[in-house]
Structure formats: C-alpha cells, structure tokens
Motif scaffolding. Structure first.
Motif, PDB file in Angstrom:
ATOM      1  N   SER A  31      41.091  53.906  30.852  1.00 41.23           N
ATOM      2  CA  SER A  31      40.393  53.121  32.188  1.00 41.23           C
ATOM      3  C   SER A  31      38.871  53.386  32.450  1.00 41.23           C
ATOM      4  N   VAL A  32      38.267  52.342  32.500  1.00 37.52           N
ATOM      5  CA  VAL A  32      36.907  52.373  32.757  1.00 37.52           C
ATOM      6  C   VAL A  32      36.682  51.713  34.167  1.00 37.52           C
ATOM      7  N   SER A  33      35.761  52.143  35.111  1.00 28.90           N
ATOM      8  CA  SER A  33      35.320  51.584  36.364  1.00 28.90           C
ATOM      9  C   SER A  33      33.900  51.697  36.240  1.00 28.90           C
ATOM     10  N   LEU A  46      32.538  47.913  41.382  1.00 33.37           N
ATOM     11  CA  LEU A  46      32.216  46.847  40.792  1.00 33.37           C
ATOM     12  C   LEU A  46      33.532  46.137  40.292  1.00 33.37           C
ATOM     13  N   PHE A  47      34.132  46.907  39.218  1.00 30.37           N
ATOM     14  CA  PHE A  47      35.413  46.475  38.638  1.00 30.37           C
ATOM     15  C   PHE A  47      35.936  47.591  37.733  1.00 30.37           C
ATOM     16  N   GLU A  48      37.016  47.372  37.529  1.00 38.98           N
ATOM     17  CA  GLU A  48      37.945  48.424  36.648  1.00 38.98           C
ATOM     18  C   GLU A  48      38.611  47.530  35.399  1.00 38.98           C
ATOM     19  N   TYR A  49      38.456  48.201  34.274  1.00 43.62           N
ATOM     20  CA  TYR A  49      38.872  47.589  33.127  1.00 43.62           C
ATOM     21  C   TYR A  49      40.053  48.556  32.583  1.00 43.62           C
ATOM     22  N   PHE A  50      40.978  48.026  31.902  1.00 45.71           N
ATOM     23  CA  PHE A  50      42.094  48.838  31.256  1.00 45.71           C
ATOM     24  C   PHE A  50      42.418  47.731  30.086  1.00 45.71           C
ATOM     25  N   GLU A  52      41.221  46.467  27.756  1.00 43.40           N
ATOM     26  CA  GLU A  52      40.508  45.172  27.501  1.00 43.40           C
ATOM     27  C   GLU A  52      40.779  44.376  28.657  1.00 43.40           C
ATOM     28  N   THR A  53      41.484  44.434  29.807  1.00 37.86           N
ATOM     29  CA  THR A  53      41.601  43.369  30.891  1.00 37.86           C
ATOM     30  C   THR A  53      40.920  43.919  32.092  1.00 37.86           C
ATOM     31  N   GLN A  54      40.453  43.065  32.573  1.00 43.81           N
ATOM     32  CA  GLN A  54      39.742  43.349  34.127  1.00 43.81           C
ATOM     33  C   GLN A  54      41.045  43.731  35.032  1.00 43.81           C
ATOM     34  N   ARG A  55      41.179  44.798  35.792  1.00 37.79           N
ATOM     35  CA  ARG A  55      42.355  45.084  36.569  1.00 37.79           C
ATOM     36  C   ARG A  55      42.077  44.791  38.144  1.00 37.79           C
ATOM     37  N   ASN A  56      40.871  45.320  38.469  1.00 36.23           N
ATOM     38  CA  ASN A  56      40.268  45.081  39.713  1.00 36.23           C
ATOM     39  C   ASN A  56      39.055  44.754  39.879  1.00 36.23           C
ATOM     40  N   LYS A  57      38.523  43.923  40.981  1.00 39.09           N
ATOM     41  CA  LYS A  57      37.208  43.519  41.079  1.00 39.09           C
ATOM     42  C   LYS A  57      36.759  43.851  42.353  1.00 39.09           C
ATOM     43  N   GLY A  58      35.625  44.482  42.726  1.00 43.06           N
ATOM     44  CA  GLY A  58      34.912  44.330  43.870  1.00 43.06           C
ATOM     45  C   GLY A  58      34.210  43.096  44.255  1.00 43.06           C
ATOM     46  N   ASN A  59      33.771  43.053  45.911  1.00 40.57           N
ATOM     47  CA  ASN A  59      33.004  42.172  46.110  1.00 40.57           C
ATOM     48  C   ASN A  59      31.471  41.987  45.760  1.00 40.57           C
ATOM     49  N   PHE A  60      31.507  41.375  44.414  1.00 43.49           N
ATOM     50  CA  PHE A  60      30.234  41.250  44.056  1.00 43.49           C
ATOM     51  C   PHE A  60      29.919  39.790  43.399  1.00 43.49           C
ATOM     52  N   LEU A  90      26.640  53.266  37.643  1.00 46.24           N
ATOM     53  CA  LEU A  90      27.663  54.492  37.511  1.00 46.24           C
ATOM     54  C   LEU A  90      29.001  53.955  36.742  1.00 46.24           C
ATOM     55  N   CYS A  91      29.520  54.612  35.716  1.00 44.65           N
ATOM     56  CA  CYS A  91      30.844  54.389  35.248  1.00 44.65           C
ATOM     57  C   CYS A  91      31.512  55.616  35.194  1.00 44.65           C
ATOM     58  N   ALA A  92      32.819  55.322  35.276  1.00 53.53           N
ATOM     59  CA  ALA A  92      33.672  56.485  35.565  1.00 53.53           C
ATOM     60  C   ALA A  92      34.966  56.206  34.646  1.00 53.53           C
ATOM     61  N   SER A  93      35.675  56.908  33.945  1.00 62.44           N
ATOM     62  CA  SER A  93      36.790  57.009  33.194  1.00 62.44           C
ATOM     63  C   SER A  93      37.873  57.563  33.889  1.00 62.44           C
ATOM     64  N   SER A  94      38.834  57.154  33.609  1.00 64.30           N
ATOM     65  CA  SER A  94      40.486  57.853  33.911  1.00 64.30           C
ATOM     66  C   SER A  94      41.424  57.693  32.853  1.00 64.30           C
TER      67      SER A  94
END
Lengths: 117, 111
Positions: A31-33, A46-50, A52-60, A90-94
């Motif tokens: 997971s990358v956010s 901004l958004f989260e990917y897992f 190869e699919t966008q899972r969540n999106k912020g208000n941008f 910044l990107c974050a991984s999980s």
C-alpha cells in the motif's frame, strides 16, 4: 531493510507545467499513500494505492492523479501546476491497505520538495 | 469530520526535563493513533503506534497513552535531550488509512 524512497528530492517548476513524482515503498509493502504538506494546511491526504488500484482519495482537484505499478512503486502526477501546489509531497507505505481488518503502521519517505514559480 | 488538535504548538525546555505533548481528536471511532517526529525539511519518522484497543505503548524514553473515550493521547518524553528537538505530530487512522494529522508541537530542547 531499505526505507521508503522518493525521487526527485527537489523540483522547481513553472506555473502551467506538469510534474511526476516517484515513490518506492519498503520491500514487501503493497500500500502506498500520498500526502501534501504545506505551512498553511499542514499534512493532507491525497490518495492511497494498493494492487495498482486507487483505494481512497482525499479532497484534491482532478489535477492530482497517481498510479501504482505491479512492483508496488507509485507515481503521482500534478498537471497545470499552480503556485499553491508548492509543498512537500510525502509518500507512505504500509503492509496492507485500508480495506484490510487490523491496523498497520505507515512509514514515510523523505519527501519531494516542489516549488512552483 | 475528524479533527486533531495538538497543544502546545511550541515548547522549549532545558535538557533533562521530562515533558508531555498533548493530542486530542473529535471522533473516537479510530483504528489507531500514531506519533511521528519530523526534523526540519525532512520526512516523518514513526515513533509509536497505539491500536484502538490499547491504552499505551512504550519505546525507550517515549511513552504514548490513548484514551479513546475522551479523545485524547499524550506523548511523554523522559529525560529530554537536544537531539529530541523536532516537530512532533500525532495522526489518527479512522480505518480508511487516510491519516488525519494534527498541526504538530515544535519542541526545542536547550543544552
């Protein structure tokens, strides 16, 4: 184990241009956010990917987009840059994504400092 | 909408002092709360993660507590050192992995 890496570390762009930022997660993390940090608004999601699919999106706005590759590396693109897009990105991984039960720590990279002139 | 507040915004202490940083959040329905450290111009370093079912977590000189019902968390730093100088951020995860961050506490530890 190597941490989250982001390239480039610094960018200077002109209004109206577009930019692509890259993030490589910790090995094994899927997971990358992405987050934007500005002095006025602080850290915003901004958004989260897992997988190869966008899972969540912020208000941008739609000018902000991203993608994830099969090796979990992610890119973020900003089109038609505005002065207000100047920020530390910044990107974050999980290990897992937000739809998985349980709680997973997020690990952040050093960020890409984008300056729009 | 989840809102996270950190008090104080800035703190200056002499070396060796024990100190407490505060974080409050408006929606108690959280999965976890994370404390981060950020050095100037740098990324975030994860310090502690507290699951919603936990009351506290400890790592070395750091201890974080969580009281979900009251919407509060504290980060306790024992025997502060000049190297602890940084901005400390708390962030809550409401289950969608989109962390909501506080505005941070800027800590300066004087030698």
């Amino acid at each position: 184990k190597a941490g989250v890496t982001q390239t480039p570390r610094y960018l200077i762009k002109t209004r109206g241009q577009q930019v692509t930022l890259s993030c490589s997660p910790i090995s094994g993390h899927r997971s990358v956010s992405w987050y934007q940090q500005t002095p006025g608004q602080g850290l915003q999601f901004l958004f989260e990917y897992f997988s190869e699919t966008q899972r969540n999106k912020g208000n941008f706005p739609g000018r902000f987009s991203g993608r994830q590759f099969s090796n979990s590396r992610s890119e973020m693109n900003v089109s038609t840059l505005e002065l207000g897009d100047s920020a530390l990105y910044l990107c974050a991984s999980s290990l897992q994504w937000s739809g998985t039960s349980g709680s997973y720590e997020q690990y952040f990279g050093p960020g890409t400092r984008l300056t729009v002139t | 909408k989840q809102e996270v507040t950190q008090i104080p915004a800035a703190l200056s202490v002499p070396e060796g002092e024990n100190l407490v940083l505060n974080c409050s959040f408006t929606d108690s329905a959280i999965y976890n709360l994370q404390w981060f450290r950020q050095d100037p111009g740098k990324g975030l370093t994860s310090l502690l993660l507290i699951q919603s079912s936990q009351r506290e977590q400890t790592s070395g000189r750091l201890n974080a507590s969580l009281d979900k019902s009251s919407g509060r968390s504290t980060l306790y730093i024992a025997a502060s050192q000049p190297g602890d100088s940084a901005t400390y951020l708390c962030a809550v995860d409401t289950g969608r992995r989109a962390l909501t961050f506080g505005s941070g506490t800027r800590l300066q530890v004087q030698p």
